[in-house]
Scaffold this active site. Structure first.
Site, PDB file in Angstrom:
ATOM      1  CG  ASP A  83      67.793 -90.445  -6.379  1.00  0.00           C
ATOM      2  OD1 ASP A  83      67.640 -88.611  -6.422  1.00  0.00           O
ATOM      3  OD2 ASP A  83      67.974 -90.813  -7.038  1.00  0.00           O
ATOM      4  NE  ARG A 105      65.591 -93.308  -4.493  1.00  0.00           N
ATOM      5  CZ  ARG A 105      64.995 -92.763  -5.364  1.00  0.00           C
ATOM      6  NH1 ARG A 105      65.555 -93.379  -6.550  1.00  0.00           N
ATOM      7  NH2 ARG A 105      64.579 -91.590  -5.117  1.00  0.00           N
ATOM      8  CD  GLU A 122      64.416 -86.433 -10.586  1.00  0.00           C
ATOM      9  OE1 GLU A 122      65.276 -87.259 -10.064  1.00  0.00           O
ATOM     10  OE2 GLU A 122      63.790 -85.676  -9.684  1.00  0.00           O
ATOM     11  CG  ASP A 167      66.108 -91.965 -10.532  1.00  0.00           C
ATOM     12  OD1 ASP A 167      66.344 -90.949 -10.042  1.00  0.00           O
ATOM     13  OD2 ASP A 167      65.198 -92.409 -10.408  1.00  0.00           O
TER      14      ASP A 167
END
Length: 688
Positions: A316, A341, A203, A314
């Protein structure tokens, strides 16, 4: 361009080559290496049990017929280390020759008598409490051991080696600077004289890498970058003539696996950076969200498989890869699997990175502004969590996985905090099942512009669960030969960011829950056989070991910041001879998104990072009169904001420790807000 399996030049630094050429043969630890290559027995010597990361123990003194007799053998408190809401206790203890070694969220290490729980020595890290580049809670997921040393990655981006007998520091090697956005959260892997470590910071606009260190001296042998430099293999999947790939994320926050016969080390990589803004990074963006194989001795690239092209969600790849041997269509195969994810398990041939069970490239929704990939790889089989969101009041659009978004929030499942996060996925060679924890949570995704600044968050957008939306979980047995669900539990709490489990030859799966319960489950049928209340959030993956002929099951119980479970500093061990009874249950975690706590009237100050919690507003809910001015002050260690859930309405901006911002609320209404860097942190201002 997708070139899976192509040969490529080594992504290794010149320094690494020089060191390899001038160094003598590495002095390894024959006993530890033998145990790492063998099925897990009386000792638990690495984070995943052995080099496969299967988390499968051959011990079977405790089995489906007697597990109901299990009680606490001992419970030890670790002197307040990592005790507080900003910390998570997620480490798997290591056990060797009757001694347990465990690390807390503050990077402090303790040696315990594995039979009695007595503390033998302690190492206090002394890390700077003002580290501001921690993404999602202060955490250390475990240790490695070899050559008489314990190896621990720290949040200050140092790798530390401790003497196993005394806890004294033998060497300390900086892998990067935390001020530049880098931290270490994953457990390292030791094998054959080398310590392998990933690095976190996806991030913060960092460049991911796997680092190999000499186990005895701490000297860096090589670095293999997960983002290609100019002209390197994969560089054509980033915009030409730019340096976007140099800050494109692809960090490694999981423990690698290793196949000594093939000479390969395996791991998965995290999200692209900036997380939610793909507009400036056209292309598939290798090697974000990928499974990768390197030569274990040199770091030379061998193969990759990208789970998500041009990731803007996002998504991951964070859970450790698992190596296993299986039979597919009557043929013995060497497999590797990872729980994503996305909610799918990706099952490949570990010799070449090709799917063992079909994975099809299928068209997905498009938004030219986000430079979206035209297709995504969709595994055949079953997802472990829902992959479509329902529309809720206040939002214009809801979609399924890989839906697009821009500056108007769009609801999706899985969220970037959904599916399987860092939690490990065990594999039982007895059942042929993987055991997959999952989070069911809707997020509203939105993109906004972000400027890269060294050491500051660089996400390009955000996601937050709608106020009042439900949050729950799943625990699923996936058949490794079909990638289909064998059985599944619907859990009242999120467990994809915790709830890691371990499986045994006794036919049992042991796993914890964020409400403090520790469970034993029949590995074949999914039937719950035993439950014990530990008194703290039980989110860490358990381990199995034996001392003096007695089998123990141990779990670190200290809560998980991301899941909101009760914090603590305890390690529990259980055996058939145990005498300790359960504790009172702690406060349960949230099952509905939004601010909690009482509504406090006539308050004109809200503290960010209050009450040793870091990820909270204090008070979280206030009531004021129209025209009142509320001052938001950051008293935490990390940067925080108070940002309206109605994007663009009002915002304090990012405030560093000690900074304040006053907001005047002129109109009556109900104002919900989040911390933009930590969008699971909610607040509410009621204006009358």
């Amino acid at each position: 361009m997708r070139r899976q399996g192509q040969r490529a030049i080594a992504v290794v630094t010149t320094l690494g080559f020089l060191l390899l050429m001038i160094r003598p043969v590495l002095a390894a630890d024959p006993e530890i290496d033998r145990l790492l290559r063998s099925p897990v027995g009386k000792d638990w010597i690495t984070n995943g049990g052995n080099l496969t990361n299967q988390r499968y123990s051959t011990l079977k003194q405790i089995d489906t017929t007697n597990v109901t007799q299990l009680k606490g053998a001992w419970m030890t408190r670790l002197k307040g280390s990592g005790f507080g809401g900003k910390y998570s206790f997620e480490a798997s203890p290591l056990v060797k020759d009757g001694i347990m070694y465990v690390v807390t969220g503050n990077d402090d290490v303790f040696a315990l008598n594995a039979k009695t729980g007595a503390i033998l020595w302690e190492y206090w890290s002394g890390i700077d409490q003002k580290i501001s580049t921690v993404c999602c809670g202060w955490v250390n997921r475990g240790l490695a051991m070899g050559e008489g040393l314990l190896y621990s990655g720290q949040l200050d981006a140092n790798m530390v080696a401790l003497d196993m007998k005394t806890g004294k520091v033998v060497w300390k090697t900086p892998l990067e600077k935390w001020e530049n956005g880098y931290t270490i959260t994953s457990a390292p892997l030791y094998y054959d004289g080398i310590v392998y470590s990933g690095i976190a910071g996806g991030e913060f606009g960092v460049r991911g890498r796997l680092t190999a260190l000499d186990a005895k001296s701490g000297a860096i042998l090589w670095r293999s970058y997960t983002l290609p430099g100019p002209g390197e293999f994969g560089s054509d999947t980033w915009p030409p003539g730019t340096d976007h790939s140099m800050r494109g994320g692809a960090t490694i926050w999981n423990t690698p696996a290793l196949d000594p016969d093939l000479g390969l080390v395996y791991f998965v990589t995290g999200n692209c950076g900036p997380d939610y803004d793909g507009s400036m990074r056209e292309g598939d963006n290798l090697f974000c969200a990928s499974m990768m194989a390197l030569k274990a001795k040199t770091g030379e690239y061998v193969w990759h498989f990208q789970q998500v092209h041009h990731d803007i969600w996002d998504y991951d790849a964070a859970s450790p890869v698992v190596l296993f041997d299986t039979v597919i269509n009557g043929q013995p195969r060497k497999g590797i699997a990872e729980a994503g994810r996305t909610g799918w398990v990706y099952i490949l041939d570990r010799t070449n990175g090709k799917p063992l069970i079909g994975i099809d490239e299928k068209p997905v929704p498009q938004d030219p502004r986000q430079k979206t990939a035209k297709t995504q790889p969709i595994p055949r089989g079953d997802a472990t969590v829902p992959q479509c969101a329902e529309l809720v009041s206040g939002y214009e659009k809801a979609g399924c996985i890989f839906e697009t978004f821009w500056e108007t929030p769009v609801l999706m499942q899985p969220s970037g905090i959904g599916g399987t996060n860092w939690s490990p996925m065990p594999y039982s060679p007895d059942t042929g099942y993987f055991y997959v924890p999952g989070t069911v949570r809707t997020s509203a995704f939105t993109r906004f512009g972000d400027k890269y600044v060294l050491g500051l968050r660089y996400t390009g957008g955000s996601q937050a669960a709608p106020i009042g939306s439900p949050m729950s979980g799943t625990f699923t047995a996936i058949d490794g030969t079909t990638n289909k669900i064998a059985w599944q539990h619907k859990t009242p709490y999120r467990i994809g960011g915790g709830g890691g489990s371990t499986v045994t030859a006794g036919g049992l799966v042991f796993r914890g829950e964020p409400d403090g319960n520790f469970l034993a489950i029949d590995a074949k049928t999914g039937k719950e056989l035993w439950r014990f209340q530990t008194g703290f959030g039980a989110d860490a993956p358990p381990v199995i070991y034996e001392v003096d002929g007695e089998q123990f099951v141990a779990i670190a119980t200290g809560g998980n910041q991301l899941q909101g479970s009760a914090y603590g500093d305890a390690v529990w061990a259980f055996s058939l001879k145990g005498l300790l009874s359960p504790l009172w249950p702690p406060p349960p975690p949230q099952t509905v998104a939004g601010p909690t706590g009482p509504i406090i009237a006539n308050v004109d100050t809200v503290r960010m990072g209050a009450g040793n919690t870091e990820y909270s507003f204090g008070p979280g809910r206030i009531r004021v009169k129209a025209g009142s001015t509320v001052t938001f002050t950051n008293v935490g260690d990390l940067p925080h904001s108070a940002t309206s859930m109605e994007r663009g309405k009002w915002d304090t901006g990012i405030l560093v420790k000690g900074a304040s911002k006053a907001i005047t609320f002129t109109q009556p209404g109900n104002y919900f807000y989040i911390c933009l860097p930590h969008p699971w942190q909610y607040g509410q201002v009621i204006v009358e």
